[in-house]
Design an enzyme around this catalytic site. Structure first.
Site, PDB file in Angstrom:
ATOM      1  N   TYR A 166      -1.967  -0.791  10.545  1.00  0.00           N
ATOM      2  CA  TYR A 166      -2.057  -1.211   9.139  1.00  0.00           C
ATOM      3  C   TYR A 166      -0.812  -0.782   8.374  1.00  0.00           C
ATOM      4  CZ  TYR A 166      -3.483  -1.311   4.253  1.00  0.00           C
ATOM      5  OH  TYR A 166      -3.530  -1.547   2.906  1.00  0.00           O
ATOM      6  N   SER A 220       0.873  -1.172   0.000  1.00  0.00           N
ATOM      7  CA  SER A 220       0.000   0.000   0.000  1.00  0.00           C
ATOM      8  C   SER A 220       0.908   1.219   0.000  1.00  0.00           C
ATOM      9  CB  SER A 220      -0.880   0.016   1.254  1.00  0.00           C
ATOM     10  OG  SER A 220      -1.489   1.281   1.448  1.00  0.00           O
TER      11      SER A 220
END
Length: 280
Positions: free
Chosen positions: A150, A136
């Protein structure tokens, strides 16, 4: 090239689904996995000559080994592995429990490692292969309050992907860590975990959480089909880089991070580099 066999985890929705569908349209052979096989069949279709839907629990390494073996038995090989299975987690560092944090690491990090360990013997034996690890932009820059854990999982994916690339290069195996920005999938809906306990004082975290859940969700600028096509193209062209950023927003955020790090380096260079032992 389109005779290659791709093994795609987390393929029943989001980027994984777009990738599996695009690959099948282009004539590739695809083994696609999900926790529930029926979701794959509903999204993509029943078993076909070039499509093998598989149930997979990526936290069970023996189950992963069975899925890789089933793919090789069905298609004869595994050429490309895409580690896409994962989920987001919202919450301030102080809010999230040890169990919540570890669960996110289990899927996003250790599940990916399970797949890599089981796929590499086949790739090494055939002297070729490629691994895409889906990280990401939050694995390159952590400037997102509410996404600390995350981001930590995706920073881990960046780190071990860079090491892995060096380890497997002698075997003819390539590695790409993919850092998408905001793409219009259900990631900010069904794939977003929320903290069981919220601390009222974290107004900035709640603001970012609300922004992602209610403003960004369903309005992301990125087209997941185009992201899938880009991943396939860099492999077809032989130009697959170690770091593949996807989306204009990902490029902007990456360039901001690079500039910020450079500014930090320059700000204290004389002091920070004068830390060695004095030479006589």
């Amino acid at each position: 090239m389109n005779n290659q066999v791709w093994f795609v985890t987390g393929a029943s929705k989001g980027l994984g689904l777009s990738l599996a569908q695009t690959l099948l349209r282009k004539g590739y052979r695809v083994a696609a996995t999900s926790r529930r096989r029926e979701e794959l069949v509903a999204a993509i279709g029943e078993t076909a000559t070039n499509f093998l839907p598989l149930t997979l629990n990526i936290l069970d390494e023996a189950h992963v080994a069975e899925a890789i073996a089933a793919t090789v038995a069905h298609f004869g090989t595994v050429d490309v592995v895409v580690n896409n299975a994962g989920y987001g987690l919202v919450g301030a560092i102080e809010e999230l429990t040890d169990a919540e944090a570890r669960a996110n690491f289990d899927i996003n990090v250790f599940g990916t490692l399970n797949v890599i360990r089981q796929a590499l013997p086949q790739m090494r034996s055939q002297g070729k292969g490629h691994i895409f690890n889906i990280a990401s932009i939050g694995g390159f820059t952590g400037a997102f309050p509410a996404f600390g854990i995350y981001c930590a999982t995706k920073f881990a994916v960046h780190g071990f992907s860079e090491s892995l690339a060096q380890e497997v290069k002698p075997f003819g195996i390539g590695v790409t860590v993919v850092s998408p920005g905001y793409f219009r999938t259900d990631f900010l809906g069904a794939s977003l975990g929320l903290p069981a306990r919220e601390i009222p004082e974290y107004a900035n975290v709640r603001a970012v959480q609300s922004l992602h859940q209610h403003d960004y969700n369903g309005r992301q600028a990125g087209d997941p089909d185009k992201a899938a096509a880009a991943m396939i193209q860099v492999l077809e062209d032989g130009t697959a880089p170690l770091h593949l950023f996807l989306g204009e927003d990902a490029y902007q955020l990456a360039e901001q991070k690079i500039a910020a790090v450079q500014a930090d380096l320059d700000a204290v260079r004389p002091l920070a580099t004068a830390t060695g032992f004095e030479h006589a």
